[in-house]
Write a protein that holds these residues in place. Structure first.
Motif, mmCIF file in Angstrom:
data_model
loop_
_atom_site.group_PDB
_atom_site.id
_atom_site.type_symbol
_atom_site.label_atom_id
_atom_site.label_comp_id
_atom_site.label_asym_id
_atom_site.label_seq_id
_atom_site.Cartn_x
_atom_site.Cartn_y
_atom_site.Cartn_z
ATOM 1 N N LYS A 10 0.835 -1.201 0.000
ATOM 2 C CA LYS A 10 0.000 0.000 0.000
ATOM 3 C C LYS A 10 0.877 1.262 0.000
ATOM 4 O O LYS A 10 1.872 1.330 0.705
ATOM 5 C CB LYS A 10 -0.857 -0.016 1.272
ATOM 6 C CG LYS A 10 -2.041 0.866 1.195
ATOM 7 C CD LYS A 10 -2.902 0.661 2.424
ATOM 8 C CE LYS A 10 -3.950 1.750 2.505
ATOM 9 N NZ LYS A 10 -4.518 1.866 3.818
ATOM 10 N N ASP A 36 -2.033 -6.594 -13.754
ATOM 11 C CA ASP A 36 -2.619 -5.789 -12.690
ATOM 12 C C ASP A 36 -4.129 -5.739 -12.897
ATOM 13 O O ASP A 36 -4.614 -5.122 -13.853
ATOM 14 C CB ASP A 36 -2.011 -4.380 -12.747
ATOM 15 C CG ASP A 36 -2.526 -3.467 -11.643
ATOM 16 O OD1 ASP A 36 -3.501 -3.837 -10.966
ATOM 17 O OD2 ASP A 36 -1.966 -2.372 -11.473
ATOM 18 N N PRO A 37 -4.884 -6.390 -12.001
ATOM 19 C CA PRO A 37 -6.336 -6.435 -12.190
ATOM 20 C C PRO A 37 -7.007 -5.071 -12.036
ATOM 21 O O PRO A 37 -8.193 -4.938 -12.335
ATOM 22 C CB PRO A 37 -6.806 -7.409 -11.104
ATOM 23 C CG PRO A 37 -5.724 -7.420 -10.091
ATOM 24 C CD PRO A 37 -4.443 -7.121 -10.814
ATOM 25 N N SER A 38 -6.265 -4.068 -11.582
ATOM 26 C CA SER A 38 -6.917 -2.757 -11.435
ATOM 27 C C SER A 38 -7.017 -2.026 -12.767
ATOM 28 O O SER A 38 -7.539 -0.911 -12.825
ATOM 29 C CB SER A 38 -6.213 -1.904 -10.387
ATOM 30 O OG SER A 38 -4.958 -1.508 -10.843
ATOM 31 N N GLY A 39 -6.535 -2.638 -13.844
ATOM 32 C CA GLY A 39 -6.756 -2.065 -15.174
ATOM 33 C C GLY A 39 -5.494 -1.512 -15.806
ATOM 34 O O GLY A 39 -4.589 -1.047 -15.113
ATOM 35 N N ASP A 41 -2.816 0.764 -17.605
ATOM 36 C CA ASP A 41 -2.440 2.167 -17.806
ATOM 37 C C ASP A 41 -1.590 2.325 -19.054
ATOM 38 O O ASP A 41 -1.579 3.384 -19.666
ATOM 39 C CB ASP A 41 -1.656 2.688 -16.590
ATOM 40 C CG ASP A 41 -2.588 3.069 -15.456
ATOM 41 O OD1 ASP A 41 -3.686 3.583 -15.735
ATOM 42 O OD2 ASP A 41 -2.222 2.832 -14.295
ATOM 43 N N PRO A 96 -11.016 -2.656 -14.475
ATOM 44 C CA PRO A 96 -11.032 -3.653 -13.404
ATOM 45 C C PRO A 96 -12.207 -4.618 -13.506
ATOM 46 O O PRO A 96 -12.077 -5.791 -13.150
ATOM 47 C CB PRO A 96 -11.118 -2.818 -12.123
ATOM 48 C CG PRO A 96 -11.026 -1.391 -12.501
ATOM 49 C CD PRO A 96 -10.950 -1.267 -13.979
ATOM 50 N N GLU A 97 -13.342 -4.121 -14.018
ATOM 51 C CA GLU A 97 -14.527 -4.991 -14.113
ATOM 52 C C GLU A 97 -14.218 -6.227 -14.956
ATOM 53 O O GLU A 97 -14.708 -7.322 -14.691
ATOM 54 C CB GLU A 97 -15.702 -4.241 -14.760
ATOM 55 C CG GLU A 97 -16.313 -3.157 -13.907
ATOM 56 C CD GLU A 97 -15.501 -1.853 -13.903
ATOM 57 O OE1 GLU A 97 -14.456 -1.809 -14.590
ATOM 58 O OE2 GLU A 97 -15.906 -0.914 -13.204
ATOM 59 N N GLY A 126 1.223 -4.471 -9.994
ATOM 60 C CA GLY A 126 0.517 -3.370 -9.338
ATOM 61 C C GLY A 126 0.637 -3.480 -7.824
ATOM 62 O O GLY A 126 1.636 -3.946 -7.279
ATOM 63 N N ARG A 127 -0.419 -3.077 -7.150
ATOM 64 C CA ARG A 127 -0.415 -3.112 -5.683
ATOM 65 C C ARG A 127 -0.891 -4.475 -5.202
ATOM 66 O O ARG A 127 -1.975 -4.918 -5.582
ATOM 67 C CB ARG A 127 -1.335 -2.013 -5.181
ATOM 68 C CG ARG A 127 -1.359 -1.879 -3.701
ATOM 69 C CD ARG A 127 -2.205 -0.717 -3.294
ATOM 70 N NE ARG A 127 -1.583 0.543 -3.666
ATOM 71 C CZ ARG A 127 -2.077 1.735 -3.330
ATOM 72 N NH1 ARG A 127 -3.188 1.820 -2.639
ATOM 73 N NH2 ARG A 127 -1.451 2.829 -3.677
ATOM 74 N N THR A 132 -4.965 -10.380 -3.167
ATOM 75 C CA THR A 132 -5.037 -9.978 -4.575
ATOM 76 C C THR A 132 -4.689 -11.177 -5.471
ATOM 77 O O THR A 132 -3.745 -11.920 -5.184
ATOM 78 C CB THR A 132 -4.112 -8.771 -4.855
ATOM 79 O OG1 THR A 132 -2.885 -8.948 -4.159
ATOM 80 C CG2 THR A 132 -4.747 -7.472 -4.401
ATOM 81 N N GLN A 134 -3.383 -11.577 -8.371
ATOM 82 C CA GLN A 134 -2.113 -11.632 -9.102
ATOM 83 C C GLN A 134 -0.963 -12.153 -8.238
ATOM 84 O O GLN A 134 0.113 -12.460 -8.754
ATOM 85 C CB GLN A 134 -1.774 -10.255 -9.706
ATOM 86 C CG GLN A 134 -1.416 -9.147 -8.726
ATOM 87 C CD GLN A 134 -2.617 -8.377 -8.210
ATOM 88 O OE1 GLN A 134 -3.687 -8.933 -8.011
ATOM 89 N NE2 GLN A 134 -2.452 -7.094 -7.951
#
Ligand SMILES: Nc1ncnc2c1ncn2[C@@H]1O[C@H](COP(=O)(O)OP(=O)(O)O)[C@@H](O)[C@H]1O
Ligand SMILES: [Mg+2]
Length: 284
Positions: A10, A36-39, A41, A96-97, A126-127, A132, A134
């Motif tokens: 974090k 990165d599942p958050s989408g 960039d 992310p969806e 990612g994070r 998570t 990943q």
């Protein structure tokens, strides 16, 4: 070939930027995979090799669909794209969806990306947190590079996560954990303090490096063209880090003895690309 996983706990930003930076400087053929599942960039930031926009639908999602029955290394090439400068990327899910559809893919990705016949893979995780999805890739990674900045919360969160990442990463030689402390070039003392705070956890680290906080340099990975990128603090500071990681994951090569280094502005070792500049490296 090898799989190098990049992640932050974090707080610390810069995972995507550093993944692209490592890819640009990597001394062997390399693929940067946005896991990165958050989408994604990269799709919105970087132009394709011919100056057009990247196709956001070609990447991890299309690979997962094509490999629904069986995912194997030969499938990957058809889902990668080339960035301006020649770096090959596997784009992450556009939003992310859509990453929800990758549930059964995550456990297969590490084994897949760690045995591509012609490329090392720098995977942008990612994070990462406790759950998570990943995280599954860590088990196949030859090394992990964790990013941290110098804010107390960022350091505290990484300290907390170090042990579980160390336990998760495979790593055939010595400690597979490397850390990059992102800080302005002159903040070498603060970087040492962060290094000490991390080593005090008792988790063995292969190296702790100072990666320059350099807004101008980071613009390179927002699609901007800058003259003499090899002179940028961000690029210069990455030289020792890339050298350490590239040796650490070269199968059959011994890990160099724990180089716990700080980046001294103006005193950075020449990187392997001096002959032709970092943006025309081995990945071309
Ligand atoms: N070393 C750096 N120095 C300065 N700015 C950076 C650096 N790395 C990343 N940034 C900037 O921080 C923001 C987030 O970076 P990004 O790489 O997308 O982080 P993450 O993938 O961890 O979310 C971007 O605006 C990027 O340009
Ligand atoms: Mg990112």
């Amino acid at each position: 070939m090898a799989l190098i996983a990049l992640a932050s706990a974090k707080g610390a930003p810069g995972v995507t930027t550093t993944s692209l930076l490592l890819g640009a400087l990597w001394p062997r053929p390399v693929l940067v995979a946005e896991c990165d599942p958050s989408g994604s960039d990269v799709a919105t930031r970087m132009p394709a090799a011919d100056g057009s926009t990247l196709d956001p639908q070609t990447g991890l999602m299309s690979l997962a669909a094509a490999g629904r029955k069986a995912l194997y290394p030969e499938l990957v090439d058809a889902h990668t794209q080339e960035l301006v400068g020649g770096l090959e990327v596997l784009l992450g899910p556009p939003f992310p969806e859509q990453a929800g559809g990758l549930q059964s893919t995550w456990p297969q990705l590490g084994p897949l990306l760690s045995r591509l016949p012609r490329h090392d893979v720098v995977a942008d995780l990612g994070r990462i947190g406790v759950l998570t999805p990943q995280n599954a890739l860590l088990a196949s990674a030859d090394a992990a590079l964790l990013l941290v900045d110098t804010t107390p919360s960022s350091v505290v969160h990484l300290r907390h996560r170090l042990r579980s990442v160390a336990d998760a990463v495979g790593g055939a030689y010595g400690s597979p954990l490397h850390v990059a402390v992102v800080a302005p070039p002159k903040r070498t003392q603060t970087v040492r303090e962060v290094r000490d705070a991390l080593t005090a956890t008792g988790v063995e680290l292969a190296g702790v490096h100072h990666l320059a906080y350099d807004e101008q340099g980071a613009h390179l990975f927002q699609g901007q063209t800058l003259s003499r990128p090899d002179k940028l603090a961000l690029v210069r500071s990455a030289g020792p880090l890339v050298a350490e990681l590239a040796v650490a994951v070269a199968h059959g090569s011994p890990l160099p003895q724990a180089p716990v280094e700080a980046y001294e502005p103006g005193d950075v070792a020449q990187d392997a690309h001096d002959e032709h500049g970092p943006w025309t490296g081995a990945h071309r």
